[in-house]
Design an enzyme around this catalytic site. Sequence first.
Site, PDB file in Angstrom:
ATOM      1  N   GLU A 163      -6.481   4.720   8.092  1.00  0.00           N
ATOM      2  CA  GLU A 163      -6.261   6.112   7.670  1.00  0.00           C
ATOM      3  C   GLU A 163      -7.479   6.676   6.940  1.00  0.00           C
ATOM      4  O   GLU A 163      -7.672   7.897   6.917  1.00  0.00           O
ATOM      5  CB  GLU A 163      -4.989   6.196   6.809  1.00  0.00           C
ATOM      6  N   GLU A 223      -4.788  -4.855  10.883  1.00  0.00           N
ATOM      7  CA  GLU A 223      -3.751  -3.835  11.053  1.00  0.00           C
ATOM      8  C   GLU A 223      -3.965  -3.106  12.377  1.00  0.00           C
ATOM      9  O   GLU A 223      -4.785  -2.178  12.450  1.00  0.00           O
ATOM     10  CB  GLU A 223      -3.813  -2.813   9.904  1.00  0.00           C
ATOM     11  N   SER A 241       4.074  -2.194  10.123  1.00  0.00           N
ATOM     12  CA  SER A 241       5.535  -2.291  10.262  1.00  0.00           C
ATOM     13  C   SER A 241       6.085  -3.662   9.858  1.00  0.00           C
ATOM     14  O   SER A 241       7.066  -4.134  10.433  1.00  0.00           O
ATOM     15  CB  SER A 241       5.968  -1.911  11.680  1.00  0.00           C
ATOM     16  N   GLY A 296       3.113   2.338  10.594  1.00  0.00           N
ATOM     17  CA  GLY A 296       4.039   3.442  10.361  1.00  0.00           C
ATOM     18  C   GLY A 296       4.848   3.825  11.584  1.00  0.00           C
ATOM     19  O   GLY A 296       5.496   4.871  11.607  1.00  0.00           O
ATOM     20  N   ASN A 311       0.861  -1.193   0.000  1.00  0.00           N
ATOM     21  CA  ASN A 311       0.000   0.000   0.000  1.00  0.00           C
ATOM     22  C   ASN A 311       0.893   1.239   0.000  1.00  0.00           C
ATOM     23  O   ASN A 311       1.494   1.567   1.020  1.00  0.00           O
ATOM     24  CB  ASN A 311      -0.900  -0.038   1.242  1.00  0.00           C
ATOM     25  N   TRP A 312       0.933   1.895  -1.132  1.00  0.00           N
ATOM     26  CA  TRP A 312       1.824   3.062  -1.268  1.00  0.00           C
ATOM     27  C   TRP A 312       1.277   4.309  -0.583  1.00  0.00           C
ATOM     28  O   TRP A 312       1.969   5.307  -0.487  1.00  0.00           O
ATOM     29  CB  TRP A 312       2.069   3.366  -2.744  1.00  0.00           C
ATOM     30  N   LYS A 313       0.009   4.260  -0.192  1.00  0.00           N
ATOM     31  CA  LYS A 313      -0.612   5.429   0.443  1.00  0.00           C
ATOM     32  C   LYS A 313      -0.446   6.645  -0.476  1.00  0.00           C
ATOM     33  O   LYS A 313      -0.571   6.503  -1.690  1.00  0.00           O
ATOM     34  CB  LYS A 313      -0.044   5.626   1.848  1.00  0.00           C
ATOM     35  N   GLY A 327       3.082  -1.069   4.162  1.00  0.00           N
ATOM     36  CA  GLY A 327       3.142   0.351   3.820  1.00  0.00           C
ATOM     37  C   GLY A 327       4.563   0.753   3.468  1.00  0.00           C
ATOM     38  O   GLY A 327       5.025   0.579   2.340  1.00  0.00           O
ATOM     39  N   GLY A 328       5.282   1.263   4.451  1.00  0.00           N
ATOM     40  CA  GLY A 328       6.621   1.823   4.228  1.00  0.00           C
ATOM     41  C   GLY A 328       7.554   0.919   3.438  1.00  0.00           C
ATOM     42  O   GLY A 328       8.227   1.360   2.494  1.00  0.00           O
ATOM     43  N   HIS A 337      -9.337   1.106   5.618  1.00  0.00           N
ATOM     44  CA  HIS A 337      -8.007   1.333   6.190  1.00  0.00           C
ATOM     45  C   HIS A 337      -8.129   2.325   7.350  1.00  0.00           C
ATOM     46  O   HIS A 337      -8.939   3.250   7.291  1.00  0.00           O
ATOM     47  CB  HIS A 337      -7.056   1.883   5.111  1.00  0.00           C
TER      48      HIS A 337
HETATM   49  P1  13P Z   1       3.472   0.339   7.551  1.00  0.00           P
HETATM   50  O1  13P Z   1       3.945  -0.950   6.907  1.00  0.00           O
HETATM   51  O2  13P Z   1       4.185   1.545   7.026  1.00  0.00           O
HETATM   52  O3  13P Z   1       3.419   0.248   9.030  1.00  0.00           O
HETATM   53  O4  13P Z   1       1.934   0.532   7.052  1.00  0.00           O
HETATM   54  C1  13P Z   1       1.047  -0.508   7.199  1.00  0.00           C
HETATM   55  C2  13P Z   1      -0.198  -0.144   6.495  1.00  0.00           C
HETATM   56  O5  13P Z   1      -0.944   0.700   6.936  1.00  0.00           O
HETATM   57  C3  13P Z   1      -0.496  -0.819   5.228  1.00  0.00           C
HETATM   58  O6  13P Z   1      -1.787  -0.539   4.795  1.00  0.00           O
END
Ligand code: 13P
Length: 268
Positions: free
Chosen positions: A97, A183, A229, A189, A9-11, A250-251, A95
């Site tokens: 977010e 999650e 993470s 993050g 997920n590149w956000k 994510g990251g 999500h």
């Molecule tokens: P991180 O891997 O950056 O913690 O993000 C997880 C995430 O929210 C994937 O949707």
Amino acid sequence: MRKKIIAGNWKMNKTVGEALAFAEALTPLVAGKDSVDIVICPPYTALYSVSKAFEGTSVATAAQGVFWKTSGAYTSYVSSPLILDAGAKYVLIGHSETRGRFGVAEEGLTDDLLKAFGETDAGVNVKAKAALAAGLIPIICIGETLGERKDGATDVTVADQVVKALEGISAELVSTQVIFAYEPVWAIGTGEVCAADEANRVCGVVRATIESRYGAETASAVRIQYGGSMKPDNAAELLSQEHIDGGLIGGASLKPADFAAIVAAAAG
Ligand code: 13P
């Protein structure tokens, strides 16, 4: 045996140019990893280009969100048919977010304003139904905040999100078309990964909740990802757990080598 699914997920990251460079770099790194479903979730602006770039490879794409109407006067929103047309196969729904549960106090933003991002459990449900009706596979995200965990409310929070997300969705669709991503909001993050045995335990709660509504056969077919993470150095342990069928990253999905290392960990 459930097939593992690794999604990046590149956000709100990557221009079209950066996204295409990523696709070019990733493709050879994951060639032949057919035992794993591989998904990239670019921002809407790069969804079509990235889908095109991965055509003919084993990498599929996902949109990061969806509106429940199919078309019409809904400024700024994107429907399931438009997402399919852009080349995606999956869509993220709920999500943390997009639920407005960032887990941190953003400077100058009140809780009310964060919540105005507005994905509620009812919204997750109508979006999941709309996605399924259009032929998109929803990846439904669930998870507790740090406050809910400290209050001992992890299991009830997650179970409640699962039940509400699935309301009115048939057992057949749940077993063949629905994916969950657990999650924990506090692990997103932050670099603070949930311990593998605890992540597995909560994914087990998700499965037991599905079982209580739909029976054991459906529950054992549903794939449940862990997200928060996940990195190359902790992926193998998380992915070896009984109830963890993949990762939502994510990251570590922003760099082809890191993402490919996680795919390799899933391939075993
Ligand atoms: P991180 O891997 O950056 O913690 O993000 C997880 C995430 O929210 C994937 O949707």
